[in-house]
Each structure stands twice: as C-alpha cells, then as structure tokens.
Design an enzyme around this catalytic site. Sequence first.
Site, PDB file in Angstrom:
ATOM      1  N   SER A   1      -1.880   9.055   5.010  1.00 60.25           N
ATOM      2  CA  SER A   1      -1.007   9.914   3.983  1.00 60.25           C
ATOM      3  C   SER A   1      -2.628  11.296   4.879  1.00 60.25           C
ATOM      4  CB  SER A   1      -2.979   9.731   2.969  1.00 60.25           C
ATOM      5  OG  SER A   1      -1.719   8.622   2.177  1.00 60.25           O
TER       6      SER A   1
ATOM      7  N   GLY B   1      -8.235   4.223   0.927  1.00 59.76           N
ATOM      8  CA  GLY B   1      -7.273   5.220   0.018  1.00 59.76           C
ATOM      9  C   GLY B   1      -7.792   6.213  -0.730  1.00 59.76           C
TER      10      GLY B   1
ATOM     11  N   GLU C   1      17.943  10.400  -0.934  1.00 62.05           N
ATOM     12  CA  GLU C   1      16.946  10.601   0.195  1.00 62.05           C
ATOM     13  C   GLU C   1      17.947  11.708   0.717  1.00 62.05           C
ATOM     14  OE1 GLU C   1      17.818   6.732   2.178  1.00 62.05           O
ATOM     15  OE2 GLU C   1      16.773   5.635   0.005  1.00 62.05           O
TER      16      GLU C   1
ATOM     17  N   VAL D   1       1.034   3.498  -2.287  1.00 56.02           N
ATOM     18  CA  VAL D   1       0.301   1.404  -1.247  1.00 56.02           C
ATOM     19  C   VAL D   1       0.360   1.893  -0.696  1.00 56.02           C
ATOM     20  CG1 VAL D   1       1.634  -1.215  -1.417  1.00 56.02           C
ATOM     21  CG2 VAL D   1       0.910   0.387  -3.799  1.00 56.02           C
ATOM     22  N   PHE D   2      -0.332   1.457   0.421  1.00 56.96           N
ATOM     23  CA  PHE D   2      -0.645   1.881   1.696  1.00 56.96           C
ATOM     24  C   PHE D   2       0.344   0.042   2.302  1.00 56.96           C
ATOM     25  CE2 PHE D   2      -3.995   4.250   2.797  1.00 56.96           C
ATOM     26  CZ  PHE D   2      -3.591   5.522   2.051  1.00 56.96           C
ATOM     27  N   GLY D   3       1.747   0.586   2.710  1.00 56.17           N
ATOM     28  CA  GLY D   3       2.871  -0.665   3.662  1.00 56.17           C
ATOM     29  C   GLY D   3       3.679  -0.880   2.398  1.00 56.17           C
TER      30      GLY D   3
ATOM     31  N   TYR E   1      22.814   1.952   5.118  1.00 54.19           N
ATOM     32  CA  TYR E   1      23.286   0.623   3.928  1.00 54.19           C
ATOM     33  C   TYR E   1      24.045   0.337   4.144  1.00 54.19           C
ATOM     34  CZ  TYR E   1      19.818   3.718   1.060  1.00 54.19           C
ATOM     35  OH  TYR E   1      18.614   3.980   1.240  1.00 54.19           O
TER      36      TYR E   1
ATOM     37  N   ARG F   1       3.909   4.383  11.674  1.00 53.05           N
ATOM     38  CA  ARG F   1       3.458   3.345  10.053  1.00 53.05           C
ATOM     39  C   ARG F   1       3.214   5.079   9.789  1.00 53.05           C
ATOM     40  NH1 ARG F   1       4.532  -0.305  12.080  1.00 53.05           N
ATOM     41  NH2 ARG F   1       3.501  -1.431  12.772  1.00 53.05           N
TER      42      ARG F   1
ATOM     43  N   GLY G   1     -11.558   2.105  -0.077  1.00 57.15           N
ATOM     44  CA  GLY G   1     -11.631   1.749   1.447  1.00 57.15           C
ATOM     45  C   GLY G   1     -10.826   3.517   1.575  1.00 57.15           C
TER      46      GLY G   1
END
Length: 403
Positions: free
Chosen positions: A209, A274, A140, A386-388, A98, A206, A272
């Site tokens: 799920s 998802g 975190e 959300v993927f991404g 950070y 990457r 899809g």
Amino acid sequence: MLSEQSAGVVRATLPIIAETIDQITLAFYQRMFSAHPELLRDLFNRGNQANGTQSRALAGSIAAFASMLIDYPEHRPDQLLDRIAHKHASLGVTAEQYTIVHRHLFAAIAKVLGDSLTDEVAAAWNEVYWLMAGALIARESRLYALTGIADGDVWRPWRVVGRIEETSDVATFMLRPADRGPIPPFQPGQYISVQVELPDGARQIRQYSLSCAPDGTDRWIAVKRVTGAPEGEVSNWLHANIREDDVLSVSAPFGDVVLDDEDCPVLLASAGIGCTPMISMLAHLAAVGTTRPVTVVHGDHSERTHAFRSDLGLLTEKIPQAATHVWYENPQGPWPAVRTGLVDLSGIEIPEDTRAYLCGPVPFMRSVRAQLLQYGVPASRIHYEVFGPDLGLDLPAGVDAAR
C-alpha cells in the site's frame, strides 16, 4: 448472464464441484506450473502457493461467482470482480493468460471428476469460466487504459530516494521515477506492485500500500519484514538489500478500496501493518481540510510495533472532528488514550451513515465488520483491503458486496 440450460446444470453440480474444488485447484496449479514454470517463478507468489492460500482464494472466487450467477442473477458481483481485476492489473496479467488458465483448469476438472464430467456439465462450467474471465479481461483492459499504459505493460524503474526505519520490522521506502516519465495518479488506499530478482533468479512480485505521496512526485511504501515459517521472501530481501539510490521495478497504482469523496462520517480501522492504507487516507483528509467526522481505530501488539504512531497523532490533530482509539495487546509505556487488549468498538459513537474502511489480519476485520453491522452500518458501506489472497470475510461473498 448464465443461460437457462447452463444455470440448471451448474445448480445441480455445484455441490460436487464445491466438494472437490480443493483437489481441482491443486491439480490445476500442478499442471499449469509444470507446463509454464515461469509463471510460478515470475508471476505467482511462491509463499502463497506453498501455504495453500492462493488455491483457497481461487476456489472461493470461482464458487462465489457461480453461486451468484444461479442464486442472485439480478445482482452483479462487482466488488468481487473489481478486487480481482485490480490485483491482476497490478501484476500485468493479460487476456492471453486466461486461455492458459482455462486449458489447465478444465484438464484438472476432467481428471478429478472423471466420468462425472459429461459434455453437458463441461459446457455449463465452461460458460461460467468465460463469463467470469470475460468480465475480468474487460475490467483489466479498462484499468490499463485509465492508467495510460498498454495491457500488461505496468513496470517502470523507480529509484529509492530515502529510507526510514519506522519500527524494528517496518521500513518506509521513498520512491521516485528513474526514467523521468509522467507520474501516474493514485487514490488514497491504493497499492503498487514491486518486482525483485531473488538470489535463485526468480522475479517475485508483492503488493504494498502507498502510505504517502508527498508533493505528488514521490511514492512511499512501508514494508513489514515477514518473519517466522515461512519467512517473507521479498520483504526480507528488501529490508536486507535496498538502500538509497537503488532502483526497483514498480507497477502503476491499483486497488479498488479507495477513499470516497462523500461528506458522511468515515471510520478507518486497522491492525498491525494494515495501518498503511489508512495513514494514506488520513493524510489526504488532513491535506484537504476535511470537516467530516473521522474515527480512527487501530490495534497493535505494543507502541514499539505500531508503525506511523507519531504520524497518527499529528494528522488527527489537523482534522477538527477526528477521534483516535488505540489498543495495544501488550503496552510497554504510557501513551494517551491507549487501551489494553483487542479492538472493541463498544462505547464508540458510530453513526449508521458511516463509511468504514478496514485493513489488517482477517480475524480482526471479521470482528470489526461484525461489530459495525450490529451498529447498523450497512454491509455495502464497509470496505476492506486484504494483504494477500482474498479469502473473504462473509458468505455469500457477492451479495453484501454487490453495488
């Protein structure tokens, strides 16, 4: 909470920051990657950097957080912060990084704003940054502690013990710890990160799920091969190279969109690939013998592209109050209860106390979310994965999401 003096400055300068935020984030990434090329090579998604989605997500999160501080000081943007914290933890982000971000971000702000960046303005936005960074660092650190690992130490070797071709573009990889260490727990809906070394030496990461966790020992992920321009670097590499007995570097499970343990009706809506977190949630509901009303909604191109199509039927048969609704844009064969076109909730009974989970392309989730709101389902009971980079489904992002 933002100090009164800084709140006034941020309120006055938010329009110019919003107007120039794209320039700021572009200059920020250029500066940071020039000074720390290893971050682009081994931490940041090169594809998202190339198409600009990561920059837009960063800009959106900063603007949303600042807006919340000045417009809704009584609300905590917990969902916004939790979503980012889980993503960061899955990447092994540490508190020290950070400081790197701060240095290059504020250098970029100074470059873009020039003389407009007075000491007072810099101090106010510095307060915004460290309020957000401090909240994320704390979250975190708690996530690492709950997982039983040191901050940032998320990577372990997992062996591929099987592979299933779900469709021509989707493969399931069955993973088992290669180091015989303890199995980290996961909640239905969470994801893991996979780190691979590509031919040019980059170690790209990457998230995928978890679609299944049979017997509590293995972890299954379904990877869709991303085609087109640009092609998915990691997904195509996994499809082409990973077979049984190969070893992958895998993180502990993270993710804030997880199945609740209430008794209320539940809606699982996907399109899809998802369907992966949704099939995990559905498998859990079937395994515990739920008596909750469960509505499953899925949209796909055709039955040939519909991953876990047979699993969907088998699992819903095990749940007494389950109903399945499937739409194919281009159906290519008979299948019971299939509809043609895009997902449309018209005619489906959805009680107001439903808790809904959405995953799929952002336009799909926006459409389903809007329909659910029309049904009277509160925004606080609609969750999405959300993927991404998360570009958000609604504005202001923190208000509906505040818990």
